[in-house]
Design a protein around this motif. Structure first.
Motif, PDB file in Angstrom:
ATOM      1  N   THR A 147      18.668  11.249 -16.794  1.00 48.97           N
ATOM      2  CA  THR A 147      17.616  11.455 -15.802  1.00 48.97           C
ATOM      3  C   THR A 147      16.898  10.144 -15.548  1.00 48.97           C
TER       4      THR A 147
ATOM      5  N   PRO B 275      16.639  11.883  -9.797  1.00 44.19           N
ATOM      6  CA  PRO B 275      17.911  12.563 -10.010  1.00 44.19           C
ATOM      7  C   PRO B 275      18.182  12.843 -11.487  1.00 44.19           C
ATOM      8  N   GLN B 276      18.900  13.931 -11.736  1.00 38.33           N
ATOM      9  CA  GLN B 276      19.356  14.278 -13.079  1.00 38.33           C
ATOM     10  C   GLN B 276      20.857  14.542 -12.970  1.00 38.33           C
TER      11      GLN B 276
ATOM     12  N   VAL C  54      24.868  16.657  -9.777  1.00 36.82           N
ATOM     13  CA  VAL C  54      23.645  15.882  -9.593  1.00 36.82           C
ATOM     14  C   VAL C  54      22.579  16.852  -9.125  1.00 36.82           C
ATOM     15  N   GLU C  55      21.534  16.990  -9.912  1.00 41.71           N
ATOM     16  CA  GLU C  55      20.412  17.879  -9.614  1.00 41.71           C
ATOM     17  C   GLU C  55      19.171  17.011  -9.407  1.00 41.71           C
ATOM     18  N   TRP C  56      18.130  17.608  -8.886  1.00 44.97           N
ATOM     19  CA  TRP C  56      16.846  16.923  -8.785  1.00 44.97           C
ATOM     20  C   TRP C  56      15.921  17.477  -9.861  1.00 44.97           C
TER      21      TRP C  56
END
Length: 195
Positions: A104, A125-126, A147-149
């Motif tokens: 992250t 972003p994570q 890719v997540e936020w």
């Protein structure tokens, strides 16, 4: 994102005896009156009683760094990078992931508007990778990279006799013992009264 070695406490595992151990070490370097660097590492372990045999235990290792620049007397800007590896223990459903690796990178801002009112925000972003256990049909391969936020923030208001707090967070993390891994969104509020 809170303590890098913190467990997901937003999912409640009923009728379970939970044992946990959490540790974290920090090295903080104050570079000058406006800049600081924090290096950290942590380990956390959580297990459930036999009565909760379908529950997932977790072993979490984490590390990271945060650079903070004090922009003014009232505000600061920063960058936080964190790596986390969560291994599940206990019974698993066939084909579910048994390890989560996430990286992250967050931009942070904190501001004290008045002596009694402050807020903070963080977002970025994570990158998440889930791995299946060795010995499965895919022999330890990973699910597709995601890719997540991640992000969140908080408000705090201090009064003479009463203080209030409101916070929110969105992050991919462990499932609290009931699920393997989750995209967790949590909102909390609180009041404190001085005695």
């Amino acid at each position: 994102i809170g303590s890098p070695s913190a467990f997901n406490a937003t999912i409640y595992a009923p009728l379970s005896d939970v044992r946990s151990n959490t540790s974290r070490a920090d090295i903080v370097a104050q570079m000058d009156s406006r800049k600081s660097l924090d290096l950290f590492g942590g380990y956390a372990m959580r297990t459930f009683s036999q009565a909760a045999s379908p529950s997932y235990g977790t072993n979490t290792q984490s590390a990271g760094a945060e650079y903070v620049w004090r922009a003014s007397e009232h505000g600061s800007l920063g960058v936080l990078g964190a790596y986390e590896r969560i291994d599940l223990t206990g019974s698993r459903l066939a084909g579910s992931a048994s390890r989560l690796q996430s990286g992250t990178l967050l931009t942070t801002i904190a501001w004290k508007l008045r002596p009694t009112f402050e807020f903070n925000l963080y977002a970025g972003p994570q990158v998440v990778r889930q791995l299946q256990p060795q010995g499965m049909a895919n022999n330890g391969e990973s699910f597709p990279l995601q890719v997540e936020w991640a992000g969140g923030g908080g408000l705090t208001r201090e009064g003479r006799w009463l203080s209030g707090m409101l916070s929110a967070e969105h992050v991919v993390t462990d499932g609290g013992g009931l699920l393997s891994f989750v995209s967790n969104t949590a909102v909390s509020a609180g009041l404190r009264k001085r005695l």
